[in-house]
Design a protein around this motif. Structure first.
Motif, mmCIF file in Angstrom:
data_model
loop_
_atom_site.group_PDB
_atom_site.id
_atom_site.type_symbol
_atom_site.label_atom_id
_atom_site.label_comp_id
_atom_site.label_asym_id
_atom_site.label_seq_id
_atom_site.Cartn_x
_atom_site.Cartn_y
_atom_site.Cartn_z
ATOM 1 N N GLY A 188 0.848 -1.177 0.000
ATOM 2 C CA GLY A 188 0.000 0.000 0.000
ATOM 3 C C GLY A 188 0.886 1.228 0.000
ATOM 4 N N ASP A 189 0.296 2.388 0.219
ATOM 5 C CA ASP A 189 1.018 3.654 0.196
ATOM 6 C C ASP A 189 0.784 4.403 1.504
ATOM 7 O OD1 ASP A 189 1.666 3.067 -2.504
ATOM 8 O OD2 ASP A 189 -0.223 3.970 -3.167
ATOM 9 N N GLY A 190 1.743 5.242 1.883
ATOM 10 C CA GLY A 190 1.569 6.043 3.088
ATOM 11 C C GLY A 190 2.873 6.661 3.530
ATOM 12 N N ALA A 191 2.779 7.558 4.500
ATOM 13 C CA ALA A 191 3.955 8.242 5.039
ATOM 14 C C ALA A 191 3.721 8.563 6.504
ATOM 15 C CB ALA A 191 4.260 9.513 4.250
ATOM 16 N N GLY A 192 4.814 8.796 7.202
ATOM 17 C CA GLY A 192 4.742 9.189 8.600
ATOM 18 C C GLY A 192 5.935 10.041 8.963
ATOM 19 N N ALA A 193 5.851 10.699 10.110
ATOM 20 C CA ALA A 193 6.919 11.598 10.534
ATOM 21 C C ALA A 193 6.967 11.657 12.058
ATOM 22 C CB ALA A 193 6.696 13.000 9.965
ATOM 23 N N VAL A 194 8.162 11.910 12.579
ATOM 24 C CA VAL A 194 8.336 12.176 14.001
ATOM 25 C C VAL A 194 9.202 13.411 14.168
ATOM 26 C CG1 VAL A 194 8.042 9.807 14.819
ATOM 27 C CG2 VAL A 194 10.322 10.604 14.163
ATOM 28 N N VAL A 195 8.976 14.112 15.260
ATOM 29 C CA VAL A 195 9.840 15.209 15.661
ATOM 30 C C VAL A 195 10.749 14.696 16.767
ATOM 31 C CG1 VAL A 195 9.984 17.517 16.650
ATOM 32 C CG2 VAL A 195 8.136 16.959 15.057
ATOM 33 N N LEU A 196 12.049 14.770 16.531
ATOM 34 C CA LEU A 196 13.044 14.396 17.528
ATOM 35 C C LEU A 196 13.674 15.660 18.096
ATOM 36 C CD1 LEU A 196 14.950 11.463 15.733
ATOM 37 C CD2 LEU A 196 12.967 11.323 17.259
ATOM 38 N N SER A 197 13.971 15.626 19.397
ATOM 39 C CA SER A 197 14.518 16.820 20.043
ATOM 40 C C SER A 197 15.567 16.451 21.074
ATOM 41 C CB SER A 197 13.398 17.613 20.717
ATOM 42 O OG SER A 197 13.917 18.729 21.408
ATOM 43 N N ALA A 198 16.558 17.310 21.210
ATOM 44 C CA ALA A 198 17.554 17.171 22.268
ATOM 45 C C ALA A 198 17.159 17.958 23.509
ATOM 46 C CB ALA A 198 18.919 17.642 21.765
ATOM 47 N N ASP A 199 16.036 18.642 23.454
ATOM 48 C CA ASP A 199 15.575 19.414 24.606
ATOM 49 C C ASP A 199 14.887 18.494 25.613
ATOM 50 O OD1 ASP A 199 16.487 21.814 23.563
ATOM 51 O OD2 ASP A 199 14.612 22.196 22.490
ATOM 52 N N PRO A 200 15.000 18.765 26.893
ATOM 53 C CA PRO A 200 14.377 17.921 27.929
ATOM 54 C C PRO A 200 12.878 18.197 28.065
ATOM 55 C CG PRO A 200 15.552 19.723 28.960
ATOM 56 C CD PRO A 200 15.825 19.853 27.480
ATOM 57 N N VAL A 201 12.110 17.799 27.073
ATOM 58 C CA VAL A 201 10.669 18.070 27.061
ATOM 59 C C VAL A 201 9.964 17.091 28.001
ATOM 60 C CG1 VAL A 201 8.610 18.176 25.623
ATOM 61 C CG2 VAL A 201 10.824 18.901 24.696
ATOM 62 N N PRO A 202 9.265 17.573 29.007
ATOM 63 C CA PRO A 202 8.599 16.672 29.963
ATOM 64 C C PRO A 202 7.593 15.759 29.269
ATOM 65 C CG PRO A 202 8.631 18.930 30.801
ATOM 66 C CD PRO A 202 9.083 19.000 29.375
ATOM 67 N N GLY A 203 7.626 14.481 29.627
ATOM 68 C CA GLY A 203 6.667 13.519 29.114
ATOM 69 C C GLY A 203 6.998 12.932 27.769
#
Length: 352
Positions: A188-203
């Protein structure tokens, strides 16, 4: 020389996964719809369900008209925007963009740069990794390394594929050999994305480990996706070919190797896992892999029976289901095996 039995060195710079976004084209297409398009009987659709274990998939084309409705850039941009919105960020907050795919829209310009342009990005590093089912893992690994190197704070990582570009809607599927026929059922077809960070984001969950490794020295490819120019297409050469028997034989064993390596590198015990994201070749294969891994304490996150195998989009669809459930201190492993030249990949998350 890499030493897979040696735990990765500790690094004090944590990387967190802030959000996920996904994009699927159109409504689900069931096996009966495929059967009608290829001039097959309802019994053929039942056989697909039994043999492949995939009930529906999303396609970036109109089966009736035979026209494409979405490009990879369309889907990747949508997924990226959704991930940014979920993280409460704008494109201007990004320091880099990484895309993993096996099916770029063009050889040049890179699809990653088309996506960057649509997001309004400029003056930032962009990277496009071309690979099959482990391309998303490679993209996450690169994004994590960029952050751990200390020069960047926030990276958008995208993975996706438009596998239907290789479909021959005029093909007589009853005359196709198995290595070509299987592609009409699996993908099938599709896409996805994530945001990665080096900041200490709670949770935000911690990305504890990511690895990818080529393990196909001297071995025949399990899958090929050919590219032809106007003058070099050999007569009768298929665009896509899959050695499904080799994949059935090798992928469960390779998945087990990845699973045990991740646990070893992290010094985690099997009963400490809350979630397991297994490879998503097909519903039937996922069941076989889960039986080999045999971890009843870990809840399985699997989507392929309804989304089809959309390649580098699939891990993000799994993450979309995982993140709302991953509580503080809970652990999750994701596994992928690429059969094109046999690549092992995995990553580990821990809820924060």
């Amino acid at each position: 020389m890499a030493h897979p039995d040696r735990p990765a060195p500790a690094d004090t710079r944590d990387v967190r996964l802030l959000s996920v976004g996904t994009a699927l084209p159109g409504a689900p297409v069931d096996n009966l719809a495929l059967a009608r398009r290829f001039g097959q009987s309802p019994q053929w659709a039942e056989w697909v369900d039994l043999f492949v274990g995939t009930r529906t998939r999303h396609l970036a084309l109109d089966l009736d008209q035979g026209t494409h409705t979405h490009t990879l850039a369309d889907l990747a941009t949508s997924a990226g925007l959704r991930a940014l919105a979920a993280a409460g960020l704008a494109a201007g907050d990004l320091d880099a963009l990484v895309l993993g795919t096996a099916t770029p829209d063009l050889l040049m310009p890179g699809t990653v740069n088309i996506v960057a342009d649509r997001l309004g990005l400029d003056q930032v590093p962009t990277f496009q990794l071309q690979s099959g089912c482990t391309g998303a893992f490679q993209a996450i690994a690169l994004g994590r390394q960029l952050l751990r190197a200390g020069e960047h704070r926030t990276v958008l990582v995208i993975g996706g594929d438009v596998c239907s570009r290789a479909f021959d809607l005029a093909a007589d599927v009853s005359a196709l050999p198995p290595e070509q026929l299987v592609n009409a059922m699996l993908f099938g077809d599709g896409a996805g994305a994530v945001v990665l960070s080096a900041d200490p984001v709670p949770g935000a969950p911690l990305v504890r480990e990511v690895f990818t490794r080529l393990v196909g020295l001297g071995q025949a490819p399990g899958q090929t996706l050919a590219w032809f120019g106007p003058n070099d297409r050999p007569d009768g050469t298929p665009a896509v070919s899959e050695d499904y028997k080799a994949i059935e034989a090798r992928v469960p064993a390779l998945s087990a190797e990845i699973y045990h390596e991740l646990l070893h590198r992290l010094d985690w015990k099997p009963d400490e896992l809350g979630y397991l994201l297994p490879p998503q070749l097909s519903g039937r294969m996922t069941t076989r892999i889960s039986e080999v891994l045999d971890n009843p304490s870990a809840a399985e996150i699997s989507v392929v029976t309804t989304t089809g195998n959309n390649g580098n989009g699939l891990p993000f669809l799994q993450l979309e289901q995982l993140l709302p459930r991953l509580a503080h201190g809970e652990r999750a492993l994701a596994i992928a095996v690429e059969s094109s030249k046999w690549i092992k990949a995995g990553f580990a998350l821990e809820g924060a």
